[in-house]
Design a protein around this motif. Structure first.
Motif, short mmCIF file in Angstrom:
data_model
loop_
_atom_site.label_atom_id
_atom_site.label_comp_id
_atom_site.label_asym_id
_atom_site.label_seq_id
_atom_site.Cartn_x
_atom_site.Cartn_y
_atom_site.Cartn_z
N HIS A 95 8.10 9.16 -5.84
CA HIS A 95 9.07 10.22 -5.58
C HIS A 95 10.45 9.85 -6.09
CE1 HIS A 95 6.30 10.47 -1.86
NE2 HIS A 95 5.83 11.28 -2.78
N GLN A 96 10.85 8.61 -5.83
CA GLN A 96 12.19 8.20 -6.23
C GLN A 96 12.31 8.12 -7.75
OE1 GLN A 96 14.60 8.01 -3.93
NE2 GLN A 96 16.07 7.81 -5.62
N ALA A 97 11.26 7.68 -8.42
CA ALA A 97 11.31 7.59 -9.88
C ALA A 97 11.46 8.97 -10.51
CB ALA A 97 10.06 6.90 -10.41
N VAL A 98 10.85 10.00 -9.92
CA VAL A 98 11.03 11.37 -10.40
C VAL A 98 12.50 11.74 -10.36
CG1 VAL A 98 10.62 13.81 -9.87
CG2 VAL A 98 8.71 12.21 -9.84
N ILE A 147 2.55 12.74 -10.25
CA ILE A 147 1.15 12.60 -9.87
C ILE A 147 1.08 12.53 -8.34
CG2 ILE A 147 -0.97 11.23 -10.06
CD1 ILE A 147 0.25 9.90 -12.55
N GLN A 148 0.42 13.48 -7.72
CA GLN A 148 0.25 13.45 -6.27
C GLN A 148 -0.97 12.62 -5.92
OE1 GLN A 148 2.14 14.84 -3.41
NE2 GLN A 148 0.82 13.15 -2.77
N ARG A 149 -0.74 11.47 -5.32
CA ARG A 149 -1.83 10.60 -4.91
C ARG A 149 -2.28 10.93 -3.50
NH1 ARG A 149 0.45 4.66 -6.45
NH2 ARG A 149 -1.03 4.10 -4.81
N ASP A 150 -3.58 10.77 -3.26
CA ASP A 150 -4.11 11.04 -1.93
C ASP A 150 -3.57 10.08 -0.88
OD1 ASP A 150 -5.63 13.18 -2.81
OD2 ASP A 150 -7.44 11.97 -3.12
N ASP A 151 -3.23 8.87 -1.30
CA ASP A 151 -2.77 7.86 -0.35
C ASP A 151 -1.26 7.84 -0.18
OD1 ASP A 151 -2.44 6.94 -2.96
OD2 ASP A 151 -2.75 4.83 -2.43
N HIS A 152 -0.57 8.82 -0.76
CA HIS A 152 0.89 8.91 -0.63
C HIS A 152 1.28 10.23 -0.01
CE1 HIS A 152 2.44 5.65 -3.67
NE2 HIS A 152 1.59 5.16 -2.77
N ASP A 195 5.08 1.58 -7.44
CA ASP A 195 5.22 0.14 -7.20
C ASP A 195 3.97 -0.47 -6.59
OD1 ASP A 195 7.88 -1.02 -7.93
OD2 ASP A 195 8.57 0.74 -6.84
N ASP A 196 3.03 0.37 -6.17
CA ASP A 196 1.79 -0.13 -5.59
C ASP A 196 0.59 0.50 -6.29
OD1 ASP A 196 2.64 2.38 -4.33
OD2 ASP A 196 0.78 2.19 -3.20
N ASP A 197 -0.44 -0.29 -6.49
CA ASP A 197 -1.74 0.21 -6.97
C ASP A 197 -2.83 -0.71 -6.43
OD1 ASP A 197 -3.78 1.54 -8.21
OD2 ASP A 197 -3.29 0.87 -10.24
N TYR A 198 -2.91 -0.76 -5.10
CA TYR A 198 -3.82 -1.69 -4.43
C TYR A 198 -5.28 -1.42 -4.81
CZ TYR A 198 -5.64 -4.65 -0.70
OH TYR A 198 -6.30 -5.65 0.01
N ARG A 227 0.81 -1.22 0.00
CA ARG A 227 0.00 0.00 0.00
C ARG A 227 0.84 1.28 0.00
NH1 ARG A 227 -5.50 -0.33 0.95
NH2 ARG A 227 -6.30 -2.35 1.63
N ILE A 228 2.16 1.13 0.16
CA ILE A 228 3.02 2.33 0.22
C ILE A 228 4.16 2.29 -0.79
CG2 ILE A 228 2.51 2.81 2.64
CD1 ILE A 228 5.20 1.51 3.32
N GLY A 229 4.35 1.16 -1.47
CA GLY A 229 5.34 1.10 -2.51
C GLY A 229 6.76 0.84 -2.03
N LEU A 230 7.72 1.17 -2.90
CA LEU A 230 9.13 0.84 -2.64
C LEU A 230 10.04 2.06 -2.71
CD1 LEU A 230 9.85 -2.47 -4.64
CD2 LEU A 230 9.60 -2.18 -2.17
#
Length: 287
Positions: A210-213, A226-231, A147-150, A11-14
Motif C-alpha cells: 500500500h505504501q509503495a503505491v 496487487i491485492q493479496r489474500d494475506d494482506h 517487503d514480505d513473501d513468506y 508475514r505482514i511487511g513494512l
C-alpha cells in the motif's frame, strides 16, 4: 515519554513502518521511542529517522515498557475493543492510525484516517516528502511484491512473470537465497536498500505494498496494485478514487493487462500530507 508502536513482521511487511518513517521525518525535534513487533527492524530504526527503537513481542507488552500516563502513537490492527479501551485509560493521550473506512473513533483518542473526517480526526495519508518531485523514469516496469513473501509467491510464478520483462525490487524480509532463485526471470534485481531510488525512478510499479503505491504516485509513477489474500483489503476504496489499476492475484496475464491500462490512465494526484499529520500529532500530544 511518547512511544510509537507499529505492527511489522515477516508475514505482514513494512507498510506501517514506512508510513511511520514518513511521519517521523516531520517530527525530528520530538523525543519519540519506536516500539515494533519485530526486533530486526527495531534494530535499524535509526536508519529510518527514529532516535531509538525497541522490539516487543505482542501489543500487550507495551505496558511492560511504558508507564501509566505516557503518550502513545499506535499503528496496528492487533487490538480488540477491550484492548483499545484499556489503552485509552493507561495512556494519557493516544493518536491512532486506522485504514478502515467503517472505523468508529474511540471517544478518548485522536485518529488519523484516509477516509474519515470530523472532530479529533486527521484526514490524510502519510507519504515521505522525499518522494515528491520530478524524477527521470529510467526504469520502465518494476515489480515490488512487498517487503514480505513468506510463501515464495514470486518464486512460484517466476517462469510466467519472465515474459513481462520487469526489474525486481527485493523486500526487507525476503529469504537470503531469493535473488538466486528468481534472477533469470527479471532484467535486473535491486536490493531492498535501494527502495527509495527504485520507487522514484520507476515509470510503472507493480506492487502489493500500500505504501509503495502512494510513494510511487507522489514521485510521478504509474503504480499497479496487487491485492493479496494475506494482506489487508482496506486500501482498495482509496486506490479506486486515485484511479490505480488493481489485480486480484500474481498473474502475468492480469498484470500485463493492468500495465497496458496504467500507461494510458490518468491518475489522481496525492497530497503532501505528512506535515499535516505531524502537526496534528504535535498539537494533540503537546510535543
Amino acid at each position: 515519554m511518547t512511544y510509537y508502536y507499529i505492527h511489522t513482521g515477516h508475514r505482514i511487511g513494512l507498510d506501517r513502518f514506512r508510513r511511520a518513517s514518513a511521519v517521523i521525518s516531520e517530527l525530528q525535534d520530538a523525543d519519540i521511542t519506536l516500539l515494533t513487533s519485530d526486533y530486526r527492524i527495531a534494530s535499524e530504526a535509526k536508519n529510518y529517522g527514529f532516535k531509538r527503537g525497541l522490539g516487543v513481542d505482542v501489543v500487550q507488552n507495551i505496558a511492560h515498557i511504558a508507564v501509566r500516563g505516557d503518550q502513545l502513537i499506535y499503528d496496528a490492527d492487533e487490538h480488540s475493543e477491550q484492548t483499545l479501551d484499556d489503552m485509552m485509560h493507561f495512556f494519557s493521550k493516544v493518536v491512532r492510525f486506522s485504514d478502515h473506512s467503517d472505523e468508529v473513533r474511540h471517544k478518548k483518542e485522536f485518529l488519523v484516517s484516509p477516509y474519515l473526517k470530523g472532530d479529533n480526526i486527521c484526514n490524510a495519508v502519510a507519504i515521505d516528502k522525499k518522494f515528491f518531485g520530478d524524477f527521470n523514469k529510467t526504469i520502465d516496469v518494476t515489480l515490488f511484491y512487498g517487503d514480505d513473501d513468506y510463501n515464495k509467491d514470486v518464486i512460484s510464478k517466476k517462469d510466467e512473470l519472465k515474459a513481462l520483462n520487469m526489474e525486481l525490487l527485493l523486500g526487507f524480509y525476503y529469504f537470503v537465497f531469493y535473488d538466486d532463485e528468481v534472477g533469470d526471470s527479471f532484467k535486473k534485481i535491486h536490493e531492498n536498500e535501494e527502495y527509495e531510488d527504485v520507487i522514484k525512478h520507476s515509470n510503472i510499479l507493480v506492487t502489493s505494498s500500500h505504501q509503495a503505491v502512494l510513494d510511487s504516485l507522489a514521485s510521478g509513477g504509474r503504480p499497479v496494485f496487487i491485492q493479496r489474500d494475506d494482506h489487508s483489503y482496506e486500501f482498495q476504496e482509496l486506490f479506486k478514487t486515485l484511479n490505480v489499476p488493481m489485480v486480484d492475484e500474481l498473474s502475468a496475464k492480469k498484470i500485463a493487462q493492468a500495465i497496458t491500462k496504467a500507461r494510458i490512465d490518468v491518475y489522481q494526484e496525492v497530497g503532501e500530507n505528512s506535515n499535516k499529520i505531524a502537526e496534528f500529532i504535535k498539537q494533540n500530544l503537546n510535543l
